[in-house]
Design a protein around this motif. Structure first.
Motif, PDB file in Angstrom:
ATOM      1  N   UNK A  54       0.833  -1.204   0.000  1.00  0.00           N
ATOM      2  CA  UNK A  54       0.000   0.000   0.000  1.00  0.00           C
ATOM      3  C   UNK A  54       0.870   1.257   0.000  1.00  0.00           C
ATOM      4  N   UNK A  55       0.317   2.332  -0.534  1.00  0.00           N
ATOM      5  CA  UNK A  55       1.025   3.606  -0.476  1.00  0.00           C
ATOM      6  C   UNK A  55       0.767   4.256   0.892  1.00  0.00           C
ATOM      7  N   UNK A  56       1.195   5.515   1.043  1.00  0.00           N
ATOM      8  CA  UNK A  56       1.062   6.180   2.338  1.00  0.00           C
ATOM      9  C   UNK A  56      -0.379   6.520   2.676  1.00  0.00           C
ATOM     10  N   UNK A  57      -1.298   6.405   1.709  1.00  0.00           N
ATOM     11  CA  UNK A  57      -2.714   6.620   1.980  1.00  0.00           C
ATOM     12  C   UNK A  57      -3.444   5.300   2.197  1.00  0.00           C
ATOM     13  N   UNK A 252       9.683  10.875   6.835  1.00  0.00           N
ATOM     14  CA  UNK A 252       9.141   9.776   7.640  1.00  0.00           C
ATOM     15  C   UNK A 252       9.442  10.038   9.113  1.00  0.00           C
ATOM     16  N   UNK A 253       8.407  10.010   9.945  1.00  0.00           N
ATOM     17  CA  UNK A 253       8.572  10.290  11.364  1.00  0.00           C
ATOM     18  C   UNK A 253       9.091   9.052  12.101  1.00  0.00           C
ATOM     19  N   UNK A 254      10.078   9.218  12.987  1.00  0.00           N
ATOM     20  CA  UNK A 254      10.565   8.065  13.772  1.00  0.00           C
ATOM     21  C   UNK A 254       9.618   7.652  14.897  1.00  0.00           C
ATOM     22  N   UNK A 255       8.544   8.454  15.117  1.00  0.00           N
ATOM     23  CA  UNK A 255       7.565   8.103  16.156  1.00  0.00           C
ATOM     24  C   UNK A 255       6.295   7.625  15.441  1.00  0.00           C
ATOM     25  N   UNK A 256       6.418   6.578  14.648  1.00  0.00           N
ATOM     26  CA  UNK A 256       5.290   6.064  13.877  1.00  0.00           C
ATOM     27  C   UNK A 256       5.561   4.616  13.524  1.00  0.00           C
ATOM     28  N   UNK A 672       0.398  18.718  -9.731  1.00  0.00           N
ATOM     29  CA  UNK A 672       1.651  18.229  -9.171  1.00  0.00           C
ATOM     30  C   UNK A 672       1.356  17.656  -7.797  1.00  0.00           C
ATOM     31  N   UNK A 673       1.838  16.453  -7.546  1.00  0.00           N
ATOM     32  CA  UNK A 673       1.591  15.832  -6.248  1.00  0.00           C
ATOM     33  C   UNK A 673       2.763  14.926  -5.904  1.00  0.00           C
ATOM     34  N   UNK A 674       2.883  14.604  -4.614  1.00  0.00           N
ATOM     35  CA  UNK A 674       3.950  13.738  -4.137  1.00  0.00           C
ATOM     36  C   UNK A 674       3.392  12.365  -3.800  1.00  0.00           C
ATOM     37  N   UNK A 675       4.136  11.341  -4.206  1.00  0.00           N
ATOM     38  CA  UNK A 675       3.729   9.972  -3.940  1.00  0.00           C
ATOM     39  C   UNK A 675       4.579   9.456  -2.786  1.00  0.00           C
ATOM     40  N   UNK A 676       4.086   9.665  -1.573  1.00  0.00           N
ATOM     41  CA  UNK A 676       4.829   9.229  -0.406  1.00  0.00           C
ATOM     42  C   UNK A 676       6.243   9.769  -0.419  1.00  0.00           C
ATOM     43  N   UNK A 677       7.200   8.879  -0.203  1.00  0.00           N
ATOM     44  CA  UNK A 677       8.607   9.283  -0.186  1.00  0.00           C
ATOM     45  C   UNK A 677       9.326   8.941  -1.483  1.00  0.00           C
ATOM     46  N   UNK A 678       8.589   8.549  -2.520  1.00  0.00           N
ATOM     47  CA  UNK A 678       9.256   8.098  -3.750  1.00  0.00           C
ATOM     48  C   UNK A 678       9.321   9.178  -4.817  1.00  0.00           C
ATOM     49  N   UNK A 679       8.891  10.395  -4.524  1.00  0.00           N
ATOM     50  CA  UNK A 679       9.110  11.472  -5.471  1.00  0.00           C
ATOM     51  C   UNK A 679       7.888  12.315  -5.774  1.00  0.00           C
ATOM     52  N   UNK A 680       8.071  13.198  -6.755  1.00  0.00           N
ATOM     53  CA  UNK A 680       7.048  14.166  -7.153  1.00  0.00           C
ATOM     54  C   UNK A 680       6.625  13.912  -8.586  1.00  0.00           C
TER      55      UNK A 680
END
Length: 829
Positions: A54-57, A252-256, A672-680
């Motif tokens: 799954x993605x970040x959503x 990415x948060x280290x408290x997650x 323009x949108x960002x897909x999690x941590x894999x780019x724009x």
């Protein structure tokens, strides 16, 4: 090359047939509160090769052949689940619910990690309590005080200032305070200072509105970050931090839960404080391509709450700054919630001989968690600043200031006030204007002659000899003196204009144009403009560089244009343009043909003179457009939705003797949108056609720009492998997509993050049934960002593969460069 193209085609053909037979199974993985679970894994029980993440959503999709499947769904912190799915002749979409592992169960799952890594075990306990201790899970309001200080170290400025002071020691000084003023001015130029006091209202999820009660800027705020709480929020209790104006990728948060997989945790110290046991835990990124923080977290034993944290962002994906450090303190007196009370940001950047270090201190106080907001309170207006906020006196700041000023800051305020008083004197302002308005040889030759009138707030510029020269121009070289005028009012209204006259040496012809633009409503971007021109025009202004200069592409025109822009309501813009032009052939002009052997050219096109009266209307709408309200203007903050637009053009016959008669419409969407941590990712799709073309001339056709040989043109509005300037009157469909990985792939390789090289991919599609034309292409490239003066320059090298039914498959190598827009912090693509 042909064999390679054939193999690629065969591969695409096989893949296409496979995809046609497959059906899509998609959906979202959620918890018991219907909150999406990011990075959950799905795989077929008896065939683990059929899997997806799954993605970040929490959303997923997988393509399967028709049949029956047993899926296993896994997510860290949740009980594994098995589901049955039957794939038939249609797509399936499901919402899948996972049950969280309860307290104690998670410890059993992580028993191995406990024995070897107590730091990770402690963070796991914090993550288990995260929902309850997170203050951003509850509606609240609070007061915020922000102080931002910038210190500038300029070797050039210091050396010049030093030499000036030394020179004055051997001279008689008429004004005994002159040296003191110079020293004060040097000190004032070495700092910038800002104070903000605001009320912040918040409601889950991520609904925010701030009321700026006071704003006091001394100097400039160009480099300052976190002057408002609505652009960025350092909430480490969420999975990802979207800091779009600071960092290229979400952090990415280290408290997650995802953070547990992204970072390593080491217990480095334990001590007692006020009767409580404190654990100091160091966090280390597992992979610098996706985990961008390192530093420390202080956790209170037994209650497992965050006392404070200190993180440093790695340099690789910072947009502007060379380094960025975050320090936060929390009030944990209630033992139930980590309430942010103090935040300090330390950051800076160096350009050549100038380095700047900044510190931002934010104090959060007077929290109110017993508050209920109206349903319509949180809208797209995220921040409001009234005029009174800029007029607060020293007594107000004395009562509202929550951070003590240092001696240096106090001196800076006193010096700035003294300089401001001195600068407001009429004789000083006159001296500045005399210096600015002075005509020098360098201004005449290169920079241009400026004149400023401070009382009327006007400024004009007359061109230099260098900017007058047009050595290479259609129909021979020209000389073109020009004049620029600008005026601004206190309420942000502006008036600017540009006027140019030119004379050709070869034909002795006189040309010219003048345009005037008046912004009468800054908040709604209300603007009227008019232009008169007697000049050369082009048929295809955006053709390839090797084609646009050719003589058949030019004609002579004389015309008048009127333009009006206005935002009718938030995010909805209307642009109307009316122009009347007479177009004439330039086949009677003389041309310098001596260079045709080097740059092949052709003859000007002959046609009868005609008149064109054309009206244009464009509407665009961005749903959910966020913004900040200033006293007289509006600051746009973007939207999660695409921008939709429609364009209509009408060639109106008979009026004023107009000979044109056509109708054209185009519609499109871009985002323009960002897909999690894999780019724009950015895309642009559009389609258009002529509704009628009773009298359609060359200059009014719609063309698809042919590609340049070397230059990588804007991939969102052009193609890289199109070898024809393609006109069309009937329906067409075009699509463009570009994705910047922002280092998420290449940074996994050793030393690549320090190289700051990013991977770029994309493609384009063009369908023109009128010419039975199909063109498609794929792009892959590398980009590197450099510092240039006080700007960011991005260089790129790309390989474009293109094919179609009217061209052979081929590879082209391209290069590009672009500058970062310092205002929007965006590239042109």
């Amino acid at each position: 090359m042909q064999r390679l193209a054939f193999l690629l085609f065969l591969f695409l053909f096989i893949c296409t047939n496979q995809l046609v037979a497959q059906r899509k199974f998609s959906g979202v993985i959620v918890d018991e509160k219907d909150i999406p679970i990011p990075q959950a894994k799905l795989y077929v029980k008896n065939d683990p090769s059929l899997r997806t993440v799954c993605d970040d959503a929490g959303q997923f999709e997988i393509f399967l052949m028709p049949g029956e499947y047993f899926f296993i769904i896994q997510a860290f912190g949740y009980v594994d689940r098995e589901i049955y799915v039957a794939i038939d002749d249609y797509e399936i979409s499901r919402s899948i619910f996972l049950v969280p592992i309860r307290t104690g169960e998670l410890s059993e799952v992580e028993i191995i990690a406990k024995k070897s890594n107590p730091g990770r075990d402690i963070i796991l306990k914090v993550v288990e309590k995260r929902d309850s201790i997170n203050p951003w899970k509850y509606p609240h309001s609070c007061e915020v005080y922000i102080k931002s200080v910038e210190k500038i170290d300029s070797k050039t400025t210091n050396s010049k200032s030093k030499s000036k002071v030394e020179d004055t020691s051997n001279k008689t000084i008429d004004d005994p305070f002159d040296v003191k003023r110079k020293e004060d001015q040097e000190f004032a130029n070495s700092m910038n200072f800002l104070e903000v006091q605001l009320t912040r209202h918040f409601e889950p999820y991520n609904k925010v509105k701030e009321i700026r009660n006071a704003y006091d800027l001394r100097g400039k705020d160009n480099n300052m970050y976190y002057t408002t709480t609505v652009k960025s929020n350092f909430n480490f209790f969420q999975n990802l931090l979207h800091l779009d104006d600071l960092h290229q990728t979400p952090v990415s948060s280290p408290i997650s839960v995802p953070g547990i997989l992204s970072y390593k945790y080491r217990l480095v110290e334990q001590y007692e404080e006020n009767g409580k046991k404190i654990h100091k835990i160091r966090i280390i990124p597992r992979n610098v391509s996706t985990s961008t923080l390192e530093g420390f977290i202080w956790v209170i034993d037994s209650v497992w709450m965050i006392q404070k944290l200190e993180f440093t962002m790695s340099k690789g994906n910072l947009i502007i700054y060379d380094y960025f450090k975050i320090y936060q303190e929390f009030d944990v007196s209630s033992d139930t919630m980590c309430v942010l009370t103090n935040q300090e940001l330390t950051y800076g950047v160096t350009y050549n001989k100038e380095s700047t270090q900044l510190q931002n201190i934010a104090r959060f106080y007077d929290y109110n968690f017993n508050i209920n907001f109206d349903k319509k309170y949180f809208k797209n207006e995220l921040s409001v600043t009234e005029k009174e906020a800029y007029e607060r006196d020293s007594l107000y700041w004395k009562n509202k200031r929550k951070s003590e000023l240092t001696e240096e800051e106090l001196r800076y305020i006193i010096v700035q006030d003294s300089i401001q008083d001195y600068h407001n004197r009429a004789e000083y302002l006159d001296s500045l204007d005399r210096e600015f308005n002075k005509i020098t040889a360098l201004k005449v030759l290169w920079f241009g002659i400026d004149r400023r009138n401070r009382e009327t707030k006007t400024q004009w510029t007359f061109s230099s000899l260098a900017t007058m020269a047009r050595p290479i121009y259609i129909a021979g070289p020209r000389v073109a003196p020009n004049f620029f005028f600008f005026k601004k009012w206190d309420d942000e209204r502006t008036l600017d204009s540009y006027t140019e006259a030119s004379v050709g040496f070869l034909n002795g012809d006189v040309k010219g144009n003048t345009w005037w633009r008046y912004r009468y409503d800054p908040f709604h971007f209300g603007t009227i403009a008019a232009e008169f021109e007697h000049d050369f025009g082009v048929v295809t202004w955006n053709d390839a560089i090797a084609e646009v200069y050719k003589r058949e592409n030019f004609f002579e025109k004389t015309g008048l244009t009127a333009i009006h822009d206005y935002e009718l309501f938030n995010g909805f813009y209307l642009n109307t343009t009316f122009s009347f032009t007479e177009r004439r052939s330039i086949d009677h002009y003389k041309f310098w043909k001596s260079a045709d052997k080097i740059l092949p050219n052709n003859d000007a096109k002959s046609f009868q003179t005609y008149q064109a009266f054309i009206g244009k209307i464009k509407v665009s709408y961005t749903p959910g457009q966020k913004f900040m309200r200033e006293p007289n203007r509006k600051v746009l903050l973007g939207s999660k939705w695409p921008t939709f637009y429609a364009y209509y053009e009408r060639g109106i016959p008979k009026i004023f003797g107009s000979d044109v008669d056509h109708e054209y419409i185009r519609m499109g969407a871009e985002q323009t949108f960002k897909i999690g941590t894999i780019g724009t990712t950015t895309y642009h799709v559009h389609s258009g056609k002529f509704l009628s073309s009773k009298a359609l001339y060359d200059a009014d056709y719609k063309y698809f720009r042919r590609s340049d040989i070397i230059w990588f043109s804007d991939p969102l509005n052009s193609f890289q492998g199109l070898d024809t300037s393609l006109p069309t009157k009937k329906l067409y469909i075009a699509a463009h997509l570009i994705h910047h990985d922002n280092g998420s792939i290449l940074n996994k390789l050793p030393f690549m993050k320090k190289a700051r090289i990013g991977l770029v991919g994309g493609g384009g599609l063009l369908i023109v049934p009128e010419h039975d034309w199909l063109h498609y292409e794929f792009l892959l490239g590398l980009e590197r960002v450099f510092k240039m003066s006080k700007r960011r320059l991005r260089l790129g090298v790309y390989c474009a593969y293109s094919d179609g039914n009217h061209s052979k498959a081929r590879f082209n190598w391209k290069v590009s460069f672009s500058l970062l827009d310092n205002r929007s912090l965006k590239w042109n693509f």
